[in-house]
Every structure is written in C-alpha cells, then in structure tokens.
Design a protein around this motif. Structure first.
Motif, mmCIF file in Angstrom:
data_model
loop_
_atom_site.group_PDB
_atom_site.id
_atom_site.type_symbol
_atom_site.label_atom_id
_atom_site.label_comp_id
_atom_site.label_asym_id
_atom_site.label_seq_id
_atom_site.Cartn_x
_atom_site.Cartn_y
_atom_site.Cartn_z
ATOM 1 N N VAL A 1 -1.745 -2.711 -7.846
ATOM 2 C CA VAL A 1 -1.664 -1.424 -8.544
ATOM 3 C C VAL A 1 -1.756 -1.749 -10.026
ATOM 4 O O VAL A 1 -1.036 -2.615 -10.524
ATOM 5 N N SER A 2 -2.649 -1.038 -10.750
ATOM 6 C CA SER A 2 -2.795 -1.347 -12.168
ATOM 7 C C SER A 2 -3.182 -0.105 -12.951
ATOM 8 O O SER A 2 -3.690 0.871 -12.401
ATOM 9 N N THR A 3 -2.920 -0.183 -14.254
ATOM 10 C CA THR A 3 -3.344 0.847 -15.188
ATOM 11 C C THR A 3 -3.517 0.225 -16.564
ATOM 12 O O THR A 3 -2.838 -0.752 -16.898
ATOM 13 N N ASN A 4 -4.437 0.806 -17.332
ATOM 14 C CA ASN A 4 -4.588 0.467 -18.744
ATOM 15 C C ASN A 4 -4.081 1.611 -19.614
ATOM 16 O O ASN A 4 -4.237 1.577 -20.828
ATOM 17 N N SER A 5 -3.506 2.626 -18.979
ATOM 18 C CA SER A 5 -2.945 3.771 -19.693
ATOM 19 C C SER A 5 -1.561 3.424 -20.226
ATOM 20 O O SER A 5 -0.867 2.576 -19.658
ATOM 21 N N ARG B 1 -4.527 2.759 -10.404
ATOM 22 C CA ARG B 1 -5.485 2.455 -9.341
ATOM 23 C C ARG B 1 -4.836 1.449 -8.406
ATOM 24 O O ARG B 1 -4.254 0.459 -8.857
ATOM 25 N N TYR B 2 -4.938 1.713 -7.106
ATOM 26 C CA TYR B 2 -4.463 0.783 -6.086
ATOM 27 C C TYR B 2 -5.671 0.229 -5.354
ATOM 28 O O TYR B 2 -6.486 0.991 -4.812
ATOM 29 N N VAL B 3 -5.808 -1.098 -5.355
ATOM 30 C CA VAL B 3 -6.881 -1.767 -4.620
ATOM 31 C C VAL B 3 -6.248 -2.355 -3.367
ATOM 32 O O VAL B 3 -5.430 -3.280 -3.443
#
Length: 137
Positions: free
Chosen positions: A98-102, A90-92
C-alpha cells in the motif's frame, strides 16, 4: 451493472487476503473494473496478525489483479496500530504494498507525524514514512 452493495474477496487457499465491502458498486465488464463508493477494505498480513483496515469514499478494484485504488478521505489502521489519513492510496495485490505520494498524517504511540507519503508492506507489517515532520509528541 450497478449494485446496491458489494463484497469483493481475493483469497489464496483458505485465507482471505483482501476483503472490500462497498455500499454502492458499478461493474465495468469490458474494463474488468469495479468502481466502489463508501468502501471498507481489509488486507491480511502473512503472520496471521491484523494487516490493514482502511476506509475511503470511493475506490476502483481491478477484478483480474485485485489491485485497488482508494480516494477521498482515506483513513486506516496498520497491523501495528498506526493510524493514517490521506487523500489517496494504491494497493498492489501481488506485492502486498500500500503506498501513496500524497501528504499523509500518521499517529502512533510516540506522536503525530506528517509526511510526503508512505509505503506499507501489509504482509510483513513494515511501514516507511517519507519526508516526515513531527507535529506533536
């Protein structure tokens, strides 16, 4: 509205902060979303150096906020040369995050790492890998 190709640009002044190019796009005018397929995304850093270059199978851009959700074989290169691969990010736009928990795999000049996600501050070129294990050095 369906398009055979689309380029989305979010800019500030004379600088393009986000450029998304997609082979196919479907615009939902009521929700103000663009659903994209086969996407190439570029996000700028504040220092004028490369920020983030990323590709994915599909994504959704919020046409009002420029926030972007990428899914499916997401892979990219950060401004300092780290390469990553994951299933979604996800990019805010407002924060440039940019982040992910995957689960993610990262490669840099020191080796290959696996982690439980990451946070990358595009504008500052600052990277944080979560719960990392070394795969090879």
């Amino acid at each position: 509205l369906e398009l055979g190709g689309m380029t989305f640009v979010a800019s500030q002044g004379t600088r393009n902060e986000v450029v998304l190019a997609a082979e196919k796009a479907r615009i939902d005018t009521l929700e103000k979303l663009a659903h994209l397929e086969i996407v190439h995304a570029r996000m700028a850093s504040d220092q004028g150096s490369p920020g983030l270059d990323m590709r994915c199978e599909r994504g959704t851009i919020d046409l009002e906020t420029s926030n972007f959700d990428a899914e499916g074989n997401v892979r990219g290169t950060t401004g300092d040369g780290r390469r990553f691969r994951t299933q979604r990010v996800r990019y805010v736009h407002e924060s440039g995050l940019v982040s992910t928990n995957s689960p993610v795999e990262i490669q840099d000049e020191t080796g290959t790492y696996r982690g439980g996600g990451f946070r990358y501050h595009v504008r500052e070129n600052r990277f944080q890998l979560r719960a990392a294990t070394v795969v090879q050095q």
